[in-house]
Design a protein around this motif. Structure first.
Motif, PDB file in Angstrom:
ATOM      1  N   GLY A 240      65.877   3.207 -37.838  1.00 11.33           N
ATOM      2  CA  GLY A 240      65.479   4.604 -37.947  1.00 11.33           C
ATOM      3  C   GLY A 240      65.622   5.020 -39.406  1.00 11.33           C
ATOM      4  O   GLY A 240      66.075   4.241 -40.248  1.00 11.33           O
ATOM      5  N   SER A 241      65.245   6.264 -39.680  1.00 10.88           N
ATOM      6  CA  SER A 241      65.289   6.739 -41.065  1.00 10.88           C
ATOM      7  C   SER A 241      66.704   6.753 -41.620  1.00 10.88           C
ATOM      8  O   SER A 241      66.912   6.466 -42.803  1.00 10.88           O
ATOM      9  N   ALA A 242      67.679   7.104 -40.772  1.00 10.94           N
ATOM     10  CA  ALA A 242      69.048   7.212 -41.277  1.00 10.94           C
ATOM     11  C   ALA A 242      69.602   5.858 -41.717  1.00 10.94           C
ATOM     12  O   ALA A 242      69.988   5.697 -42.877  1.00 10.94           O
ATOM     13  N   PRO A 243      69.619   4.842 -40.839  1.00 11.24           N
ATOM     14  CA  PRO A 243      70.127   3.548 -41.318  1.00 11.24           C
ATOM     15  C   PRO A 243      69.302   2.984 -42.465  1.00 11.24           C
ATOM     16  O   PRO A 243      69.856   2.382 -43.397  1.00 11.24           O
ATOM     17  N   GLY A 244      67.989   3.190 -42.424  1.00 13.44           N
ATOM     18  CA  GLY A 244      67.141   2.692 -43.508  1.00 13.44           C
ATOM     19  C   GLY A 244      67.550   3.260 -44.858  1.00 13.44           C
ATOM     20  O   GLY A 244      67.653   2.535 -45.851  1.00 13.44           O
ATOM     21  N   HIS A 245      67.795   4.572 -44.889  1.00 10.60           N
ATOM     22  CA  HIS A 245      68.181   5.190 -46.157  1.00 10.60           C
ATOM     23  C   HIS A 245      69.621   4.881 -46.540  1.00 10.60           C
ATOM     24  O   HIS A 245      69.922   4.641 -47.707  1.00 10.60           O
ATOM     25  N   LEU A 246      70.514   4.901 -45.553  1.00  7.68           N
ATOM     26  CA  LEU A 246      71.920   4.619 -45.878  1.00  7.68           C
ATOM     27  C   LEU A 246      72.048   3.241 -46.525  1.00  7.68           C
ATOM     28  O   LEU A 246      72.804   3.057 -47.481  1.00  7.68           O
ATOM     29  N   ALA A 247      71.292   2.274 -46.022  1.00  8.23           N
ATOM     30  CA  ALA A 247      71.335   0.931 -46.603  1.00  8.23           C
ATOM     31  C   ALA A 247      70.880   0.976 -48.063  1.00  8.23           C
ATOM     32  O   ALA A 247      71.502   0.372 -48.937  1.00  8.23           O
ATOM     33  N   LEU A 248      69.811   1.724 -48.331  1.00 12.73           N
ATOM     34  CA  LEU A 248      69.338   1.829 -49.723  1.00 12.73           C
ATOM     35  C   LEU A 248      70.369   2.517 -50.615  1.00 12.73           C
ATOM     36  O   LEU A 248      70.447   2.249 -51.809  1.00 12.73           O
ATOM     37  N   PHE A 249      71.147   3.404 -50.029  1.00 17.52           N
ATOM     38  CA  PHE A 249      72.190   4.089 -50.808  1.00 17.52           C
ATOM     39  C   PHE A 249      73.441   3.201 -50.939  1.00 17.52           C
ATOM     40  O   PHE A 249      74.441   3.608 -51.529  1.00 17.52           O
ATOM     41  N   GLY A 250      73.405   2.010 -50.329  1.00 19.12           N
ATOM     42  CA  GLY A 250      74.502   1.051 -50.484  1.00 19.12           C
ATOM     43  C   GLY A 250      75.534   1.091 -49.367  1.00 19.12           C
ATOM     44  O   GLY A 250      76.576   0.452 -49.473  1.00 19.12           O
TER      45      GLY A 250
END
Lengths: 395, 395
Positions: A63-73
């Protein structure tokens, strides 16, 4: 990372092209990125180290949340954000510590109280807003209940007060023909939360009884805003988020970024970036149109969205950030009409990036890149290293 | 690994080219390795399986200790070696179990006892040696204090006796304008260590008071030699280290290798290798010149160091070791003038290596190699397997 990171004047741009990765068009055999004319991205790829980023794990569609959190490290499996919190973030609702948020649906119940439509005929946002006003600002046992419309049949219910807990069951049975369920505590200290939720649902049943099809609500995903170590603490960065969509602004807030006011277009975002370039040393810039087109299964529109982004890329580069990382939070292939598990192209540009031979930013080309296949969580450490913001590990 | 490894007559050479990886020269666009004429390494690459090795993790720049421990097969994050121990290893000091070593600096304090130069004007090694002699061989509460010069303002202080502990704070405040700090215990059993360190520091203050600029010392990194399972135990190998530089000899001792006496040049190292070939089945051969040139930012000298190594490579191969693994402990690009986070080329040659199409040993070529991107800790297991020294896992 926290021990090695150090504040320096160098600047990092993390450009997230939402749903970037695609799949070949059945006729041309080319993905959206391969079809798009993106001379600027390609030129940047030529000077960068490229690769493929895996958002969560092999085969996992984020989902958008895990996708972005991963990019934020952040490890997206450890750092979960509840459904209710996500929905609240999505309408820019400013959750306070201790608040419990839930995702709500207006629904239709029959004379026996059994659910016959889980979305109340997808009641319009206008009607939904009026009905939310009927329910808003109630109080039970000292707990305030705030009700906000989202879109169509969707709403957010936030419980505010002391002694609440996210450890309760949903009222939404997620099936037709069943009655809404009683909310039950899942932990010893969740009794108040369950009682208040049930009192509120009883109140809602009465308040809505003459408003069919939206004559009841269903709640799910009771959750509190998680308390992550901020990016500013981990990386010693002054972080700014530039995103038109509320959900991404909310996610940025959760990791401690300053969310900059911006307008709805890509040009608005670029203007915000330029106006704030001196004030921060990390910029998360979010591009939404690519994902939206992919979700709609509109291959051509996704191609156009990529080309539009490509046109403004030189404006981002013109300010000479020291590091530019470009990737996506996940793939959204038009042929799938939704998020997918496929890896996402990534490039990292800096003076010290060790460029590879890739000179086209695409799924096929980035496969040959110097980064190889990396977890998305490696992107921030690599960006930090390229910005010379990480000290040596061990002597 | 310990369960699968078995002693056999086959022989492994691990050739570590310190700081091997580089970055493109701004003019030529070629890295040091790509610029160097290395026909022998290239020929070996053609018969080998190649790839890129990641010393610690994405974006992490390793010091020499973690870089080497990873090549020896030890997880560099779990297997930490304290600053004081490393400094002692660096001067070939033979640490005994129970010794606590610290890194010291001569510094300058003003009339108020506040630090005005943390390095005492980088006092010369000659002066430093004389001052160390003033401080050496004291005893407090039955603990012997051994003081040895390192280079310039650097020294090693070793506390020897029973009941010591590494769990104390540094006296070095690591900033100017502050007074040296009192050493404090961080654990219940560290009281003796802290008391003795403070008595020694008091003694040093008196002994040095007329020796400005070197009128005080600062201590940091109190540490004991770690007790790792030796490579001989893990791999059932008879291991030999051939390294001209003391630090690498010290690291080799920590993992249980026999450190062979050798001379300062590469030719000395090769002679030592030849003279001992029959006696061991594992040789760690360390090449320092590449890293030193990279640290000095001397691109041309690093190229030459690589070419010099290439010239002696046939002598290593001539004895027909069964497995030859060539890599570096980290990258030291001349353009960065220091260690970096970049991956390092690696090749593994054996009769059974499954060669790939790489026929040039370079950053760009090894990217296409059969090993792909591997953690440096995979190199030893792969070398062991190629030497047919690992049994089957499971039935």
């Amino acid at each position: 990372m926290k021990e090695l990171s150090q504040a320096t004047p160098s600047k990092i741009v993390l450009l997230v092209i939402d749903g970037l990765g695609g799949l070949p068009h059945p006729e041309s055999g080319q993905t959206e990125l391969e079809t798009a004319h993106t001379p600027n991205l390609d030129e940047l790829a030529g000077k960068s180290i490229c690769g493929m980023s895996s958002p969560v794990a092999a085969g996992i569609t984020p989902g958008s949340a895990p996708g972005h959190l991963a990019l934020f490290g952040y490890n997206p499996v450890d750092c979960l954000i509840g459904r209710g919190v996500l929905e609240a973030l999505g309408i820019d609702f400013d959750l306070r510590p201790g608040d419990v948020a839930t995702r709500g649906n207006f629904c239709t119940v029959d004379a026996q109280g059994l659910i016959c439509d889980r979305r109340a005929g997808r009641v319009s946002s206008t009607v939904s807003a009026k009905l939310c006003a009927l329910l808003d600002r109630q109080e039970f046992e000292g707990i305030q209940v705030i009700v906000k419309p989202v879109k169509d049949h969707r709403l957010v219910v936030v419980f505010r007060g002391s002694g609440l807990s996210e450890k309760v069951t949903d009222s939404d049975p997620q099936k037709l023909g069943a009655a809404p369920k009683e909310v039950k505590p899942l932990a010893e200290d969740a009794g108040l939360m369950a009682r208040v939720a049930n009192q509120f649902l009883q109140f809602a049943a009465n308040a809505l009884k003459d408003h069919a099809p939206a004559n009841m609500i269903l709640l799910r995903g009771f959750s509190e805003k998680p308390c992550f170590t901020t990016m500013n603490e981990i990386y010693k960065l002054k972080t700014a988020a530039i995103a038109s969509y509320p959900m991404y602004r909310g996610l940025s807030k959760v990791v401690g970024m300053d969310v900059l006011p911006t307008g709805p277009t890509l040009n608005d975002e670029i203007a915000t970036y330029k106006a704030n370039f001196e004030k921060y040393d990390f910029f998360f810039i979010h591009v939404k149109a690519t994902d939206a087109a992919g979700e709609d299964g509109d291959f051509e529109r996704k191609v156009k969205a990529l080309e539009e982004l490509d046109k403004v890329l030189p404006e981002i580069l013109a300010l000479k950030p020291d590091v530019v990382a470009v990737s996506g939070d996940h793939s959204t292939p038009a042929v799938i009409e939704g998020h997918s598990w496929h890896e996402v192209p990534v490039l990292i540009y800096s003076k010290y990036c060790r460029p590879d031979k890739v000179c086209r930013f695409s799924e096929t080309d980035c496969l040959q890149g110097g980064l190889g296949h990396i977890p998305a969580t490696d992107i921030m450490p690599l960006a930090m290293a390229n910005a010379l913001k990480l000290g040596k590990f061990g002597a």
